[in-house]
Design an enzyme around this catalytic site. Sequence first.
Site, PDB file in Angstrom:
ATOM      1  N   HIS A 115       0.847  -1.174   0.019  1.00 37.51           N
ATOM      2  CA  HIS A 115      -0.031  -0.038  -0.023  1.00 37.51           C
ATOM      3  C   HIS A 115       1.000   1.354  -0.091  1.00 37.51           C
ATOM      4  O   HIS A 115       0.446   2.264   0.616  1.00 37.51           O
ATOM      5  CB  HIS A 115      -0.903  -0.039   1.241  1.00 37.51           C
ATOM      6  CG  HIS A 115      -0.338   0.040   2.613  1.00 37.51           C
ATOM      7  ND1 HIS A 115      -0.775  -0.601   3.647  1.00 37.51           N
ATOM      8  CD2 HIS A 115       1.068   0.875   3.012  1.00 37.51           C
ATOM      9  CE1 HIS A 115      -0.073  -0.378   4.703  1.00 37.51           C
ATOM     10  NE2 HIS A 115       0.935   0.316   4.352  1.00 37.51           N
ATOM     11  N   GLU A 147       4.048  -4.859   8.725  1.00 36.76           N
ATOM     12  CA  GLU A 147       2.714  -4.762   8.247  1.00 36.76           C
ATOM     13  C   GLU A 147       2.256  -6.006   7.847  1.00 36.76           C
ATOM     14  O   GLU A 147       0.942  -6.222   7.648  1.00 36.76           O
ATOM     15  CB  GLU A 147       2.717  -3.723   7.111  1.00 36.76           C
ATOM     16  CG  GLU A 147       2.593  -2.390   7.663  1.00 36.76           C
ATOM     17  CD  GLU A 147       2.913  -1.279   6.545  1.00 36.76           C
ATOM     18  OE1 GLU A 147       2.684   0.138   6.812  1.00 36.76           O
ATOM     19  OE2 GLU A 147       2.764  -1.909   5.199  1.00 36.76           O
ATOM     20  N   HIS A 173       9.941  -4.463   4.274  1.00 40.12           N
ATOM     21  CA  HIS A 173      10.403  -2.632   3.963  1.00 40.12           C
ATOM     22  C   HIS A 173      10.900  -2.277   5.195  1.00 40.12           C
ATOM     23  O   HIS A 173      10.273  -2.579   6.454  1.00 40.12           O
ATOM     24  CB  HIS A 173       9.476  -2.097   3.114  1.00 40.12           C
ATOM     25  CG  HIS A 173       8.131  -1.661   3.761  1.00 40.12           C
ATOM     26  ND1 HIS A 173       7.365  -2.754   4.054  1.00 40.12           N
ATOM     27  CD2 HIS A 173       7.489  -0.441   3.934  1.00 40.12           C
ATOM     28  CE1 HIS A 173       6.290  -2.122   4.419  1.00 40.12           C
ATOM     29  NE2 HIS A 173       6.225  -0.810   4.482  1.00 40.12           N
ATOM     30  N   HIS A 230      -1.542   4.972   9.741  1.00 33.95           N
ATOM     31  CA  HIS A 230      -0.121   5.505   9.992  1.00 33.95           C
ATOM     32  C   HIS A 230       0.027   6.960  10.431  1.00 33.95           C
ATOM     33  O   HIS A 230       0.362   7.909   9.838  1.00 33.95           O
ATOM     34  CB  HIS A 230       0.370   5.520   8.352  1.00 33.95           C
ATOM     35  CG  HIS A 230       0.731   4.539   7.615  1.00 33.95           C
ATOM     36  ND1 HIS A 230      -0.352   3.919   6.962  1.00 33.95           N
ATOM     37  CD2 HIS A 230       1.608   3.558   7.206  1.00 33.95           C
ATOM     38  CE1 HIS A 230      -0.016   2.774   6.776  1.00 33.95           C
ATOM     39  NE2 HIS A 230       1.255   2.743   6.541  1.00 33.95           N
TER      40      HIS A 230
HETATM   41  C1  DHB Z   1       6.084   3.181   1.931  1.00 34.59           C
HETATM   42  C2  DHB Z   1       5.626   1.961   2.522  1.00 34.59           C
HETATM   43  C3  DHB Z   1       4.458   2.010   3.253  1.00 34.59           C
HETATM   44  O1  DHB Z   1       4.059   0.939   3.963  1.00 34.59           O
HETATM   45  C4  DHB Z   1       3.984   3.224   3.896  1.00 34.59           C
HETATM   46  O2  DHB Z   1       3.043   3.151   4.584  1.00 34.59           O
HETATM   47  C5  DHB Z   1       4.791   4.304   3.366  1.00 34.59           C
HETATM   48  C6  DHB Z   1       5.595   4.452   2.642  1.00 34.59           C
HETATM   49  C7  DHB Z   1       7.275   3.313   1.038  1.00 34.59           C
HETATM   50  O3  DHB Z   1       7.985   2.324   0.706  1.00 34.59           O
HETATM   51  O4  DHB Z   1       7.443   4.316   0.450  1.00 34.59           O
HETATM   52 FE    FE Z   2       2.560   1.248   5.490  1.00 34.39          FE
END
Ligand code: DHB
Ligand code: FE
Length: 281
Positions: A12, A239, A192, A59
Amino acid sequence: MATLIGGLGTSHIPAIGGAIHKGLQQDPYWKPFFDGFPPIREWLGREKPDVVVMFYNDHGLNFFLDKMPTFAIGAAAEYHNADEGWGIPTLPPFKGEPALSWHLIDALVEKEFDIVSCQEMLVDHACTLPLKLFWPDGDCPVSVVPVCINTVQFPLPKASRVYAMGKAVGEAICNWDSDKKVAVIASGGLSHQLDGERAGFINKAFDLQFLDSLESNPEWATQFSSHEIVEKAGTQGVELLQWLAMRGALTAAGPRVRRLHTNYHIPISNTATAVMALEAA
Ligand code: DHB
Ligand code: FE
């Protein structure tokens, strides 16, 4: 009773909203990501769910760090996008399904999950992007029940607890007195890390093992503590707990699932992206 038809998962990242707005789906950077969606849209076009239950994490928009519920369920008639502004500039509000919201809240509290019920709830990219990715054209044809799981501020709920909560949601969907078709969606991940010394961290081997486990061995990831998941998938990769809730919900629809489609692509922004569809068997 309502029918739980299957589960979807997708990453997302806010920049996806910008790419949708600018029509960059065929751009070489974006194409490998967006190409994951047409087979799933075809299935959705055939199955036509009426309602989706969306497992996602806020977030810092509706819940900031000063008040962070572990599990919160929206019970509003509509949900407005109030994202930070990198995404789709204007989005009409999404329709809620208050009857299912209250049924889920009642059922979960009865099963001793302490839920925050939200009669007003702003939603961010984590809730809006999956809807735009799975139903890109025109008005969103499904109503939505947002189920927010804290993957943002420690202490996070344990993977085993998230799976159990998803299971309780699935059971409640299956005994909802309605003739509607319901799909569950997970929004988040996969690996990530946006900040700190490991910013940019991605773990393809773990991601692929996790995706496989959702099909054949859904409890696999419940062996890990939240800190272990952060270690393996990154501070924001945690997540992927949302996917575990989605898979937990599907256990209520039958003993097995059929994997319809998966796409895994590295990277979009700083994230290993995935999209997956599981049909209830
Ligand atoms: C990114 C990934 C995320 O899950 C998020 O909530 C905000 C940014 C990203 O990789 O830029
Ligand atoms: Fe996120």
